[in-house]
Write a protein that holds these residues in place. Structure first.
Motif, PDB file in Angstrom:
ATOM      1  N   VAL A 190      50.145  68.763  51.137  1.00  0.00           N
ATOM      2  CA  VAL A 190      49.628  67.802  52.122  1.00  0.00           C
ATOM      3  C   VAL A 190      50.923  67.220  52.606  1.00  0.00           C
ATOM      4  O   VAL A 190      51.166  67.083  53.810  1.00  0.00           O
ATOM      5  CB  VAL A 190      48.843  66.700  51.370  1.00  0.00           C
ATOM      6  CG1 VAL A 190      48.387  65.583  52.405  1.00  0.00           C
ATOM      7  CG2 VAL A 190      47.712  67.240  50.693  1.00  0.00           C
ATOM      8  N   PHE A 224      52.795  67.507  56.347  1.00  0.00           N
ATOM      9  CA  PHE A 224      52.759  66.305  57.444  1.00  0.00           C
ATOM     10  C   PHE A 224      54.161  66.252  57.773  1.00  0.00           C
ATOM     11  O   PHE A 224      54.507  66.038  58.972  1.00  0.00           O
ATOM     12  CB  PHE A 224      52.411  64.993  56.377  1.00  0.00           C
ATOM     13  CG  PHE A 224      52.990  63.696  57.164  1.00  0.00           C
ATOM     14  CD1 PHE A 224      51.913  63.314  58.202  1.00  0.00           C
ATOM     15  CD2 PHE A 224      53.941  63.078  57.071  1.00  0.00           C
ATOM     16  CE1 PHE A 224      52.375  62.285  59.109  1.00  0.00           C
ATOM     17  CE2 PHE A 224      54.292  61.998  57.672  1.00  0.00           C
ATOM     18  CZ  PHE A 224      53.518  61.688  58.891  1.00  0.00           C
ATOM     19  N   MET A 282      43.858  65.681  57.537  1.00  0.00           N
ATOM     20  CA  MET A 282      45.066  65.240  58.306  1.00  0.00           C
ATOM     21  C   MET A 282      45.013  66.209  59.501  1.00  0.00           C
ATOM     22  O   MET A 282      45.483  65.832  60.533  1.00  0.00           O
ATOM     23  CB  MET A 282      46.279  65.612  57.475  1.00  0.00           C
ATOM     24  CG  MET A 282      47.595  65.308  58.109  1.00  0.00           C
ATOM     25  SD  MET A 282      48.880  65.306  56.922  1.00  0.00           S
ATOM     26  CE  MET A 282      49.115  67.132  57.015  1.00  0.00           C
ATOM     27  N   SER A 287      42.864  64.163  62.276  1.00  0.00           N
ATOM     28  CA  SER A 287      43.739  63.085  62.448  1.00  0.00           C
ATOM     29  C   SER A 287      44.730  63.120  63.213  1.00  0.00           C
ATOM     30  O   SER A 287      45.128  62.576  64.258  1.00  0.00           O
ATOM     31  CB  SER A 287      44.170  62.348  61.226  1.00  0.00           C
ATOM     32  OG  SER A 287      44.921  60.982  61.454  1.00  0.00           O
TER      33      SER A 287
END
Length: 269
Positions: free
Chosen positions: A118, A122, A169, A172
């Motif tokens: 994750v 990112f 994510m 988003s």
């Protein structure tokens, strides 16, 4: 050569799905930075195979869980080729623990899995976004999630939860970073690669392949090339009107076991 002149980074690109994607990008004309954290020889071999397809490619060590390494990978690609267009967030780790074995996972296990699956994705997107904007064309990110993140199955609760977070994510950041970036995810099911072979052994892998062929609606055990086709579709201009999506590619396994007898597809005419 639909990606001629484009520049791509593939994290975890030395083996398995990452290598299949790197080769697919190269076959379409993209120059490729093949990232690895441990498997230097595999990454160098993949980069050499990409170069044999007529593009430029290089292997680059980097830990996606380290923000400085992420920024260095992007800087390396831009220094080599002057731009960055495509990011494939393929690097991932897991721990094989039954979902009912609550004592089999520690807080450290969760943190290490989230750090790569994750936070690493990112950080790579954050590092890549300015370089993609400077390249003057819409940047593309494909996150390699998993059916585990949708169905809450897979190698461990921590892994499934991390892939669910990656899917969230994806949505988003697709909303936040459009239109400059398109961000999508692919959700593989079983893939007959070292990801399964290393912990299970060749006999265990063969058993899983047989189970997939017997039970999935498409009577097929997924390969790295199967998943790479979907990744390449999401990375290419053919999917230019798609962002924030997570595409399952698992031979229909998420639908449940096949209820009818296997049927051989008709031969090509």
């Amino acid at each position: 050569m639909t990606m001629l002149g484009k520049v791509a980074i593939v994290t975890g690109g030395g083996t398995g799905l990452g290598a299949a994607v790197a080769l697919g990008l190269a076959a379409r004309g993209a120059n490729v930075l093949v990232n690895y954290s441990r498997s230097s020889a595999d990454a160098e071999a993949t980069a050499a195979a990409c170069r044999a397809l007529g593009v430029d490619a290089a292997a680059a060590r980097g830990d996606v869980g380290d923000d400085a390494d992420c920024r260095a990978l992007v800087a390396d690609a831009v220094a080599r080729w002057g731009r960055l267009d495509i990011l494939i967030n393929n690097a991932g780790i897991t721990k094989m623990v039954g979902h009912d074995d609550l004592d089999g996972l520690s807080a450290e296990d969760f943190l290490s899995i989230y750090r790569i699956n994750v936070v690493g994705a990112f950080q790579m997107i954050r590092a890549a976004a300015p370089a993609m904007a400077a390249s003057g064309s819409q940047g593309v990110v494909v996150n390699v999630a998993s059916i585990a993140g949708i169905m809450a199955i897979g190698s461990s609760v921590a892994y499934a939860a991390s892939k669910a977070a990656l899917i969230n994510m994806t949505k988003s950041l697709a909303r936040a970073l459009g239109p400059g970036l398109r961000i999508n995810a692919v959700c593989p099911g079983f893939i007959g690669t070292r990801w399964f072979a290393d912990p299970m052994g060749e006999a265990g892998l063969a058993k899983m392949i047989a189970q997939q062929e017997q039970s999935t609606p498409l009577a097929h055990a997924g390969t790295a090339e199967d998943i790479a086709h979907t990744v390449l579709f999401l990375a290419g201009s053919e999917s230019g009107n798609i962002t924030g999506e997570s595409i399952i590619t698992d031979a229909g396994a998420h639908l449940g076991p096949r209820t009818g007898p296997p049927r051989k597809p008709a031969p090509d005419q």
